[in-house]
Motif scaffolding. Structure first.
Motif, PDB file in Angstrom:
ATOM      1  N   ARG A   1     -13.604 -13.559 -21.818  1.00 33.68           N
ATOM      2  CA  ARG A   1     -14.227 -14.568 -20.413  1.00 33.68           C
ATOM      3  C   ARG A   1     -13.044 -15.118 -19.989  1.00 33.68           C
ATOM      4  NH1 ARG A   1     -19.284 -16.737 -20.550  1.00 33.68           N
ATOM      5  NH2 ARG A   1     -19.340 -16.252 -22.793  1.00 33.68           N
ATOM      6  N   MET A   2     -13.110 -15.272 -18.357  1.00 34.58           N
ATOM      7  CA  MET A   2     -12.038 -15.641 -17.700  1.00 34.58           C
ATOM      8  C   MET A   2     -12.505 -16.254 -16.515  1.00 34.58           C
ATOM      9  SD  MET A   2      -9.983 -12.547 -15.944  1.00 34.58           S
ATOM     10  CE  MET A   2      -9.365 -12.138 -17.775  1.00 34.58           C
ATOM     11  N   HIS A   3     -11.889 -17.199 -15.975  1.00 41.78           N
ATOM     12  CA  HIS A   3     -12.327 -17.913 -14.702  1.00 41.78           C
ATOM     13  C   HIS A   3     -12.388 -16.937 -13.624  1.00 41.78           C
ATOM     14  CE1 HIS A   3     -12.391 -20.540 -11.151  1.00 41.78           C
ATOM     15  NE2 HIS A   3     -12.920 -21.260 -11.922  1.00 41.78           N
ATOM     16  N   PHE A   4     -13.421 -17.087 -13.005  1.00 45.46           N
ATOM     17  CA  PHE A   4     -13.479 -15.953 -11.662  1.00 45.46           C
ATOM     18  C   PHE A   4     -12.121 -15.681 -10.725  1.00 45.46           C
ATOM     19  CE2 PHE A   4     -14.389 -15.522  -6.882  1.00 45.46           C
ATOM     20  CZ  PHE A   4     -14.952 -14.265  -7.011  1.00 45.46           C
TER      21      PHE A   4
ATOM     22  N   TRP B   1      -0.667 -21.229 -12.136  1.00 44.05           N
ATOM     23  CA  TRP B   1      -0.611 -19.706 -12.531  1.00 44.05           C
ATOM     24  C   TRP B   1       0.334 -19.081 -11.272  1.00 44.05           C
ATOM     25  CZ3 TRP B   1      -6.772 -19.850 -11.819  1.00 44.05           C
ATOM     26  CH2 TRP B   1      -7.196 -20.428 -12.907  1.00 44.05           C
ATOM     27  N   PRO B   2       1.474 -18.315 -11.775  1.00 46.42           N
ATOM     28  CA  PRO B   2       2.380 -17.622 -11.296  1.00 46.42           C
ATOM     29  C   PRO B   2       1.717 -16.775 -10.077  1.00 46.42           C
ATOM     30  CG  PRO B   2       2.440 -16.716 -13.214  1.00 46.42           C
ATOM     31  CD  PRO B   2       1.684 -17.923 -13.484  1.00 46.42           C
ATOM     32  N   TRP B   3       0.412 -16.190 -10.225  1.00 39.75           N
ATOM     33  CA  TRP B   3      -0.298 -15.228  -9.268  1.00 39.75           C
ATOM     34  C   TRP B   3      -1.278 -16.203  -8.274  1.00 39.75           C
ATOM     35  CZ3 TRP B   3      -4.892 -16.272 -10.699  1.00 39.75           C
ATOM     36  CH2 TRP B   3      -5.280 -16.655 -12.123  1.00 39.75           C
ATOM     37  N   PHE B   4      -1.241 -17.396  -8.421  1.00 42.10           N
ATOM     38  CA  PHE B   4      -2.294 -18.189  -7.721  1.00 42.10           C
ATOM     39  C   PHE B   4      -1.317 -19.108  -6.733  1.00 42.10           C
ATOM     40  CE2 PHE B   4      -5.561 -20.835  -6.137  1.00 42.10           C
ATOM     41  CZ  PHE B   4      -6.573 -20.162  -6.173  1.00 42.10           C
ATOM     42  N   THR B   5      -1.094 -18.917  -5.503  1.00 50.10           N
ATOM     43  CA  THR B   5       0.034 -19.588  -4.713  1.00 50.10           C
ATOM     44  C   THR B   5      -0.913 -20.720  -4.123  1.00 50.10           C
ATOM     45  OG1 THR B   5       1.067 -17.710  -4.296  1.00 50.10           O
ATOM     46  CG2 THR B   5       1.313 -19.439  -2.674  1.00 50.10           C
ATOM     47  N   LEU B   6       0.021 -21.852  -3.990  1.00 54.63           N
ATOM     48  CA  LEU B   6      -0.540 -22.951  -3.427  1.00 54.63           C
ATOM     49  C   LEU B   6       0.408 -23.348  -2.513  1.00 54.63           C
ATOM     50  CD1 LEU B   6      -1.712 -25.401  -6.729  1.00 54.63           C
ATOM     51  CD2 LEU B   6      -3.081 -23.942  -5.137  1.00 54.63           C
TER      52      LEU B   6
ATOM     53  N   THR C   1      -8.134 -12.831  -8.390  1.00 54.07           N
ATOM     54  CA  THR C   1      -7.120 -13.011  -7.564  1.00 54.07           C
ATOM     55  C   THR C   1      -5.677 -12.329  -8.608  1.00 54.07           C
ATOM     56  OG1 THR C   1      -7.458 -15.007  -6.769  1.00 54.07           O
ATOM     57  CG2 THR C   1      -5.352 -14.506  -6.614  1.00 54.07           C
ATOM     58  N   ARG C   2      -5.757 -12.554  -9.893  1.00 52.37           N
ATOM     59  CA  ARG C   2      -4.744 -11.891 -10.397  1.00 52.37           C
ATOM     60  C   ARG C   2      -5.067 -10.404 -11.045  1.00 52.37           C
ATOM     61  NH1 ARG C   2      -3.103 -13.794 -16.835  1.00 52.37           N
ATOM     62  NH2 ARG C   2      -1.243 -12.557 -16.894  1.00 52.37           N
TER      63      ARG C   2
ATOM     64  N   LEU D   1     -10.678  -5.206 -13.917  1.00 48.88           N
ATOM     65  CA  LEU D   1     -11.093  -5.463 -15.008  1.00 48.88           C
ATOM     66  C   LEU D   1     -12.981  -5.388 -15.064  1.00 48.88           C
ATOM     67  CD1 LEU D   1      -8.831  -8.175 -16.673  1.00 48.88           C
ATOM     68  CD2 LEU D   1      -8.744  -5.682 -16.806  1.00 48.88           C
ATOM     69  N   THR D   2     -13.382  -4.462 -15.509  1.00 50.05           N
ATOM     70  CA  THR D   2     -14.775  -4.133 -15.588  1.00 50.05           C
ATOM     71  C   THR D   2     -15.797  -5.545 -16.070  1.00 50.05           C
ATOM     72  OG1 THR D   2     -14.443  -1.805 -15.845  1.00 50.05           O
ATOM     73  CG2 THR D   2     -16.773  -2.744 -15.864  1.00 50.05           C
TER      74      THR D   2
END
Length: 321
Positions: free
Chosen positions: A156-159, A94-99, A164-165, A170-171
């Motif tokens: 529905r999406m992962h927490f 994910w480009p918005w989740f840095t490892l 993070t993103r 989003l409500t």
């Protein structure tokens, strides 16, 4: 003769949980008490680029080891992101989740051990052996029960994507942990609660950090049955969340962002809840009567965790409660 020292269990997750855990360790060392057992939320775990991430486990582990990035609040201090840049070049992850590179080393080791057949309980024990954490860490369960967010628009999406993103913009309509009804507490969790003198609920997000722990079948029942005193620490100070977007999570489940409302959300053990006592910040002292009316003993104390010393003072106040 020196009086017996308390056996302590902590339920924790997130940055608030890691700061509080540091304080508990310091407080118990002053008392000469046994190491606390910390039951860590694993509801925000996920698979990413083929590796298993456990954000809350790692945050608490890194904090106890003294290698955490205190400025960002997550990850390793002094980390680099070369591997992450290469993953992005391949269009992976994910480009918005840095490892971070050091952080990725943890994830690779964990994934390898899981592939070899070790459980998350075994993996966390190995991680603790490396650094000598001074705390006995346990996952809430060895099952995979990632947190999903059901949005108001039906998506529905992962927490982690929502948190993070989208920065919780989003409500949400609900939070779910698929498979949690078939999960079991990790080995040692129920036994630790049963043999404890005090169980502390850290000032972590009540919905997505403490909530999944309590949702594992058998944990809530263990809390209600234990002879220990169950003491919670408010994550709300002056009617505001200290960090993160817990207020959005609370609103989604119909709970006001107030110290008294969160205490009522957990509930008194005398009324099918889990709390015996609740620590409120000095800024929320006026809510003490409301907490008492809910059947929970209210204790007012300074709750700002600025450093290990102030966190230890909060832990000591919780133990006295």
């Amino acid at each position: 003769m020196r009086p017996p020292q308390p056996r302590v269990v902590v339920l924790a997750g997130g940055v608030g949980g890691s700061k509080f855990t540091l304080g508990v360790r310091a407080a118990l060392r002053r008392l000469g008490a046994p190491e606390a057992t910390v039951v860590v939320n694993t509801g925000d775990d996920l698979w990413l680029s083929g590796v298993r991430l456990q954000p809350d486990v790692d945050s608490i582990t890194y904090a106890l080891a003294g290698v955490n990035d205190t400025e960002r609040g997550w990850g390793r201090a002094g980390d680099t992101e070369r591997v992450n840049e290469e993953l992005q070049a391949w269009g992976a992850g994910w480009p918005w989740f840095t490892l971070g590179d050091l952080d990725l080393g943890t994830h690779l080791a964990r994934t390898g051990w899981l592939r070899e057949g070790l459980t998350p309980t075994h993996v966390i024990a190995r991680m603790g052996e490396r650094w000598g954490l001074g705390i006995h860490l346990l996952p809430m369960t060895d099952s995979e029960v990632d947190t999903h967010v059901l949005l108001e628009d039906g998506r529905r999406m992962h927490f982690q994507e929502w948190w993070t993103r989208h920065r919780a913009q989003l409500t949400p309509r609900a939070f779910e942990n698929p498979g949690i009804t078939d999960a079991e507490p990790a080995p040692g969790v129920q036994e630790a609660i049963a043999s404890a003198d005090v169980v502390l609920l850290a000032p972590s997000n009540p919905v997505v950090s403490i909530g999944p722990i309590l949702a594992v079948p058998g944990v809530r029942e263990a809390l209600r049955a234990t002879a220990a005193r169950v003491v919670g620490v408010s994550p709300i100070i002056g009617g505001r969340v200290v960090r993160g977007m817990a207020d959005v999570c609370l609103t989604a489940i119909g709970v006001d962002t107030s110290a008294a409302a969160v205490a009522r959300h957990y509930g008194a053990r005398s009324a099918d809840g889990v709390l015996d006592a609740w620590l409120l910040a000095e800024e929320d002292a006026d809510a003490a009567a409301e907490v008492e009316a809910a059947g929970v003993r209210a204790v007012v104390a300074p709750l700002w965790m600025r450093d290990e010393e102030t966190s230890a003072a909060i832990a000591e106040a919780a133990l006295r409660a």
